[in-house]
Motif scaffolding. Structure first.
Motif, PDB file in Angstrom:
ATOM      1  N   GLU A 113      20.618  68.337  44.104  1.00 62.83           N
ATOM      2  CA  GLU A 113      19.226  68.517  43.690  1.00 62.83           C
ATOM      3  C   GLU A 113      19.172  68.561  42.171  1.00 62.83           C
ATOM      4  O   GLU A 113      19.825  69.389  41.539  1.00 62.83           O
ATOM      5  CB  GLU A 113      18.622  69.800  44.266  1.00 62.83           C
ATOM      6  N   GLU A 150      16.772  69.073  38.920  1.00 64.91           N
ATOM      7  CA  GLU A 150      15.492  69.593  38.441  1.00 64.91           C
ATOM      8  C   GLU A 150      15.275  69.121  37.010  1.00 64.91           C
ATOM      9  O   GLU A 150      16.143  69.265  36.157  1.00 64.91           O
ATOM     10  CB  GLU A 150      15.468  71.109  38.462  1.00 64.91           C
ATOM     11  N   GLY A 172      10.614  71.869  36.405  1.00 64.41           N
ATOM     12  CA  GLY A 172       9.684  71.691  37.522  1.00 64.41           C
ATOM     13  C   GLY A 172       8.236  71.844  37.152  1.00 64.41           C
ATOM     14  O   GLY A 172       7.403  72.172  38.014  1.00 64.41           O
ATOM     15  N   ARG A 200       8.258  66.768  43.740  1.00 64.44           N
ATOM     16  CA  ARG A 200       9.463  66.867  44.565  1.00 64.44           C
ATOM     17  C   ARG A 200       9.589  65.637  45.442  1.00 64.44           C
ATOM     18  O   ARG A 200       8.623  65.221  46.080  1.00 64.44           O
ATOM     19  CB  ARG A 200       9.437  68.113  45.454  1.00 64.44           C
ATOM     20  N   ARG A 201      10.800  65.037  45.457  1.00 64.78           N
ATOM     21  CA  ARG A 201      11.062  63.903  46.338  1.00 64.78           C
ATOM     22  C   ARG A 201      12.445  64.067  46.959  1.00 64.78           C
ATOM     23  O   ARG A 201      13.434  64.231  46.257  1.00 64.78           O
ATOM     24  CB  ARG A 201      10.998  62.589  45.565  1.00 64.78           C
ATOM     25  N   ASP A 202      12.478  64.016  48.263  1.00 68.28           N
ATOM     26  CA  ASP A 202      13.725  64.082  49.025  1.00 68.28           C
ATOM     27  C   ASP A 202      14.087  62.659  49.430  1.00 68.28           C
ATOM     28  O   ASP A 202      13.332  62.008  50.162  1.00 68.28           O
ATOM     29  CB  ASP A 202      13.527  64.976  50.255  1.00 68.28           C
ATOM     30  N   VAL A 213      17.854  65.119  46.074  1.00 67.55           N
ATOM     31  CA  VAL A 213      16.494  65.633  45.932  1.00 67.55           C
ATOM     32  C   VAL A 213      16.204  65.749  44.454  1.00 67.55           C
ATOM     33  O   VAL A 213      17.044  66.230  43.684  1.00 67.55           O
ATOM     34  CB  VAL A 213      16.332  67.018  46.602  1.00 67.55           C
ATOM     35  N   THR A 218      13.313  67.189  41.671  1.00 69.93           N
ATOM     36  CA  THR A 218      12.103  67.948  41.404  1.00 69.93           C
ATOM     37  C   THR A 218      11.788  67.858  39.926  1.00 69.93           C
ATOM     38  O   THR A 218      12.657  67.591  39.100  1.00 69.93           O
ATOM     39  CB  THR A 218      12.266  69.429  41.807  1.00 69.93           C
TER      40      THR A 218
END
Length: 218
Positions: A194, A196, A200, A205-207, A215, A217
């Motif tokens: 993930e 960031e 943020g 947010r994108r998975d 992921v 953010t």
């Protein structure tokens, strides 16, 4: 030291990168790695680069010179538990000559003498390839000759979390890396990263699963 870039091992020609473009990232230049047997697609930011890495020559990936970075485990054995990630670090203030973890020198053909990649030597296959680039410093965004202004507005990487699919305890190198500001490494039921950006502030947010174990953010 601080994080310079992360790579994710992907399929041939990295079609997974199309999802990042659709997300609103502008793709930078790509390159190949003679003697290492890999090529990439790259996405640049103000203080970080994300690399999608794939195999173009299995013989070179398996070669003795390439063994220290263990790409053969991630690229040529897709059903294995080997980590698909690599985490590259740079000197934070330009005054670090050696990695703060046990390493071996990896001297690929594409690096001029006497440069080498200081590659972590004490890690299980389920952990990322940790490596230190003592010849790289934090870039000045004004001097980066790659696209770093993206339509989705992401600019600065502010933290990264890496989840490892392993039952054994984290290596000492992983613990050291996880102690760096903005970096966290832990165990989970799957491999995942993930990223960031900008603390943020956009609430973005994108998975990307299952296309990428990623992921984002921001």
């Amino acid at each position: 030291m601080e994080l310079d870039h992360i790579y994710i091992c992907v399929g041939e020609k990295a079609p997974e990168g199309d999802a990042l473009v659709e997300f609103g990232l502008v793709e930078g230049s790509s390159n190949t790695h003679p003697g290492q047997g890999t090529a990439n697609r790259r996405f640049f930011f103000h203080n970080f680069m994300l690399e999608l890495l794939w195999c173009v020559d299995p013989a070179e990936v398996r070669a003795k010179i390439t063994r220290p970075i263990r790409l053969h485990e991630a690229l040529l054995s897709p059903e294995s538990d080997a980590s698909r990630f690599g985490m590259g670090f740079r000197a934070e203030n330009g005054d670090e000559s050696d990695a703060p973890f046990p390493f071996v020198h990896y001297r690929p053909k594409y690096l001029p003498e006497p440069l080498s990649v200081q590659t972590g030597s004490q890690r299980p296959a389920t952990e990322p390839n940790y490596f230190f680039l003592n010849f790289v410093q934090r870039p000045d965004p004004a001097e980066i000759k790659e696209p770093i202004n993206h339509p989705n507005g992401l600019r600065f990487l502010t933290s990264v979390k890496v989840w490892l699919q392993q039952e054994v305890q984290l290596s000492d190198t992983a613990k050291l890396v996880s102690s760096l500001p903005g970096v966290e490494i832990d165990r989970a039921d799957e491999q995942l990263i993930e990223l960031e950006f900008d603390h943020g502030e956009q609430g973005l947010r994108r998975d990307f699963r299952p296309v990428l174990p990623l992921v984002i953010t921001g």
